[in-house]
Design an enzyme around this catalytic site. Structure first.
Site, PDB file in Angstrom:
ATOM      1  CG  ASP A  91       0.108 -22.213 -14.904  1.00  9.57           C
ATOM      2  OD1 ASP A  91       0.514 -22.118 -16.010  1.00  9.57           O
ATOM      3  OD2 ASP A  91       0.620 -21.668 -13.893  1.00  9.57           O
ATOM      4  CG  ASP A 137       1.950 -22.987 -10.064  1.00  6.36           C
ATOM      5  OD1 ASP A 137       2.484 -22.512 -11.027  1.00  6.36           O
ATOM      6  OD2 ASP A 137       2.475 -23.109  -9.001  1.00  6.36           O
ATOM      7  CD  GLU A 191       0.479 -20.133 -19.101  1.00  5.45           C
ATOM      8  OE1 GLU A 191       0.376 -19.092 -18.489  1.00  5.45           O
ATOM      9  OE2 GLU A 191       1.332 -20.945 -18.760  1.00  5.45           O
TER      10      GLU A 191
END
Length: 179
Positions: A7, A139, A67
């Protein structure tokens, strides 16, 4: 298969490593790289590169799931995130790790069952499915969810069914194009 979920962020970069053995998906490690924001933005990018390099060297992933970009309201924040993602993709490519990208809504839909899920819901599902002792930081939870989304095609539905969570639709990876 060892999958490193990432992420990306310019202040906090979440990572999570999962391994699939047959139909089982197991948690290996996760963490958050907290970037020193007192220096220049270029120094932050160097820190992302250095710290992610250590994670890759320590865990030797077979694949990475990152992501993908989403539209942000603030153009400056979106640009900084884009730079951080670029460093992540470059570090992975230089390490020879195949990269797939997943949009945030697909990850949330795969993990929670709806694309507008809250971060706390993602963390709750990841904690239950992976049988973690405590919920990971947001996260890191997102990074684990990204890795889980990557592994979903061949075993995530079974892991969710065993945990009692709702079974989502399968996700297809989108390969990153570097060049």
């Amino acid at each position: 298969m060892r999958v490193l979920g990432i992420d990306p962020g310019s202040r906090h970069l979440g990572w999570g490593l999962l391994v699939r053995q047959g139909t089982r998906i197991e948690h290996v490690a996760h963490g958050v790289i907290d970037i020193d924001t007192s220096g220049t933005f270029a120094a932050r990018l160097v820190e992302i590169d250095d710290e992610l390099g250590k994670v890759i060297a320590s865990h030797a992933p077979d694949a990475a799931a990152v992501e993908s970009l989403f539209f942000a309201k603030d153009a400056q924040s979106a640009a900084k995130l884009g730079h951080a993602r670029g460093v992540v993709l470059l570090r992975l490519a230089r390490a020879g790790v195949p990269i797939s990208e997943y949009p945030p809504a697909l990850v949330k839909r795969t993990i929670v069952g709806r694309g507008a899920a809250e971060k706390a819901q993602v963390a709750q599902v990841m904690t239950a499915v992976l049988r973690l002792a405590a919920p990971p930081r947001p996260d890191a939870a997102d990074a684990l969810a990204i890795a889980m989304t990557h592994l979903s095609a061949a075993g995530f539905a079974a892991a969710l069914a065993a945990s009692g969570a709702p079974v989502p639709r399968r996700a297809r990876p989108r390969r990153a194009r570097l060049g």
